[in-house]
Structures are given as structure tokens and as C-alpha cells.
Design a protein around this motif. Structure first.
Motif, PDB file in Angstrom:
ATOM      1  N   TYR A  18       4.525   4.998  30.966  1.00  0.00           N
ATOM      2  CA  TYR A  18       5.342   4.470  29.862  1.00  0.00           C
ATOM      3  C   TYR A  18       6.336   3.449  30.384  1.00  0.00           C
ATOM      4  O   TYR A  18       6.825   3.563  31.505  1.00  0.00           O
ATOM      5  CB  TYR A  18       6.093   5.647  29.233  1.00  0.00           C
ATOM      6  CG  TYR A  18       7.041   5.308  28.123  1.00  0.00           C
ATOM      7  CD1 TYR A  18       6.587   5.191  26.816  1.00  0.00           C
ATOM      8  CD2 TYR A  18       8.397   5.133  28.363  1.00  0.00           C
ATOM      9  CE1 TYR A  18       7.459   4.910  25.774  1.00  0.00           C
ATOM     10  CE2 TYR A  18       9.284   4.853  27.330  1.00  0.00           C
ATOM     11  CZ  TYR A  18       8.810   4.745  26.039  1.00  0.00           C
ATOM     12  OH  TYR A  18       9.671   4.470  25.020  1.00  0.00           O
ATOM     13  N   SER A  54       2.483   2.356  26.626  1.00  0.00           N
ATOM     14  CA  SER A  54       2.143   3.610  27.287  1.00  0.00           C
ATOM     15  C   SER A  54       0.643   3.696  27.501  1.00  0.00           C
ATOM     16  O   SER A  54      -0.123   2.915  26.950  1.00  0.00           O
ATOM     17  CB  SER A  54       2.632   4.814  26.472  1.00  0.00           C
ATOM     18  OG  SER A  54       1.836   4.985  25.312  1.00  0.00           O
ATOM     19  N   CYS A 105       8.639  10.165  23.994  1.00  0.00           N
ATOM     20  CA  CYS A 105       8.812   8.875  24.668  1.00  0.00           C
ATOM     21  C   CYS A 105      10.071   8.855  25.537  1.00  0.00           C
ATOM     22  O   CYS A 105      10.834   7.884  25.522  1.00  0.00           O
ATOM     23  CB  CYS A 105       8.823   7.739  23.659  1.00  0.00           C
ATOM     24  SG  CYS A 105       7.337   7.698  22.638  1.00  0.00           S
ATOM     25  N   PHE A 153       8.116  12.904  28.984  1.00  0.00           N
ATOM     26  CA  PHE A 153       7.666  12.154  27.806  1.00  0.00           C
ATOM     27  C   PHE A 153       8.016  12.894  26.521  1.00  0.00           C
ATOM     28  O   PHE A 153       8.490  12.316  25.558  1.00  0.00           O
ATOM     29  CB  PHE A 153       6.152  11.907  27.883  1.00  0.00           C
ATOM     30  CG  PHE A 153       5.654  10.951  26.830  1.00  0.00           C
ATOM     31  CD1 PHE A 153       5.718   9.587  27.036  1.00  0.00           C
ATOM     32  CD2 PHE A 153       5.125  11.417  25.640  1.00  0.00           C
ATOM     33  CE1 PHE A 153       5.274   8.693  26.066  1.00  0.00           C
ATOM     34  CE2 PHE A 153       4.676  10.534  24.664  1.00  0.00           C
ATOM     35  CZ  PHE A 153       4.751   9.173  24.884  1.00  0.00           C
TER      36      PHE A 153
END
Length: 167
Positions: A35, A50, A94, A123
Motif C-alpha cells: 500500500y 494497493s 488502509c 492494513f
């Protein structure tokens, strides 16, 4: 201030970090093995890439706001327009802890509207702890709204039928 958000999927993260760093003339604000994110000021853009998607291309679009009040105003506008939305509330995805909800346009393009509350080291994490990685997430689509829900209760895009897992 509102910031436009774009999230793309790629197969080769290093190659694309190099490309977008050159294009934006700055390194990413956050870079991980899977990412990267640039927080551009001119134009105001949260641009993320990503390797988490099944196919390269646009994952979703979004609007990032600076406050809970701004997010409430966007949500109220969507509700006044009678848009179907998936309210996640506080969630992680994220590498961020956010308050968010999802919309889908008539073509099924996922739109995330969110307020970032902080950063996390993974993540995605379970709501009960931000230190445990999320595993075995499963998205299912609501056929009438094209909004996805997830059995584990963490983030999931409206376009789950395309295999997109998160942000």
C-alpha cells in the motif's frame, strides 16, 4: 476542507510507487509492502494504491473530510437525496482508523465518505483491538442497493461482487 480520494489496485507496488512519486514530485506520505498513499495539497487529493484487489484498476473514489461535523453534513445530504448507504461508523482499513460510510453510484462505482481519526500499524484491524490483523473477511452484496456488508463487521466496499475487499 474536503479532499478527493482515489484508490487504485496494481500488481507491482514498487514500480507504481516510483511512477507516482515522480508524477507527483514527492514520495508517498505512507508506504507499506502492499500500500502507498500520497496526501497532495495542490490539488487536494488523497491518492492511494494497493496490491489488495483481484484486478488492476479503480477500486473506489471518495471524499475525505477534516471533522466529524463535515462527515455528518455529507451523510445528511446523502440521506436527504434518499441514497442507499452502508454506514460502517468507526472502523479500520488502509492503515487508518476512520469513521466512514459507503455509497454506490448508479453504475455501481463505490464511493467512500470518511473522516480519518488516526493511523494504525496494519492494513485492517478488528474493532476490539487495533493490534490484531484482520483475517478471513467476507463481503456479500445486497442486491437491491449494491452495497456490500461484511460478516466480520470491518470495512468492505459496495462493489464486493468484483472481489474488492477494502478501501
Amino acid at each position: 476542507m474536503k479532499r478527493f480520494h482515489v484508490h487504485l489496485h496494481f500488481n507491482n507496488i514498487k514500480q507504481n510507487i516510483a511512477f507516482y512519486s515522480a508524477m507527483f514530485n514527492q514520495p508517498p506520505a505512507r508506504a507499506e509492502a502492499d500500500y502507498a498513499k500520497w496526501m497532495l495539497q495542490d490539488p487536494p487529493l488523497n491518492f492511494a494504491i494497493s496490491t489488495r484487489g483481484q484486478t488492476p484498476g479503480v477500486d473506489h473514489l471518495g471524499i475525505q473530510v477534516e471533522s466529524a461535523d463535515d462527515l455528518a453534513a455529507l451523510k445528511a445530504n446523502a440521506q436527504r437525496a434518499d441514497m442507499a448507504l452502508l454506514n460502517e461508523g468507526e472502523t479500520t482499513c488502509c492503515y487508518a482508523h476512520s469513521d466512514k460510510y459507503w455509497l454506490a453510484d448508479p453504475q455501481g462505482v463505490a464511493w467512500e465518505q470518511f473522516h480519518t481519526l488516526g493511523s494504525i500499524p496494519v492494513f485492517s484491524a478488528r474493532k476490539s483491538t487495533l493490534n490484531q490483523p484482520q483475517t478471513n473477511t467476507c463481503c456479500t452484496s445486497n442486491a437491491t442497493t449494491n452495497i456490500a456488508t461484511e460478516s466480520s463487521g470491518t470495512c468492505c466496499t459496495p462493489a464486493a461482487s468484483s472481489g474488492k475487499a477494502c478501501c
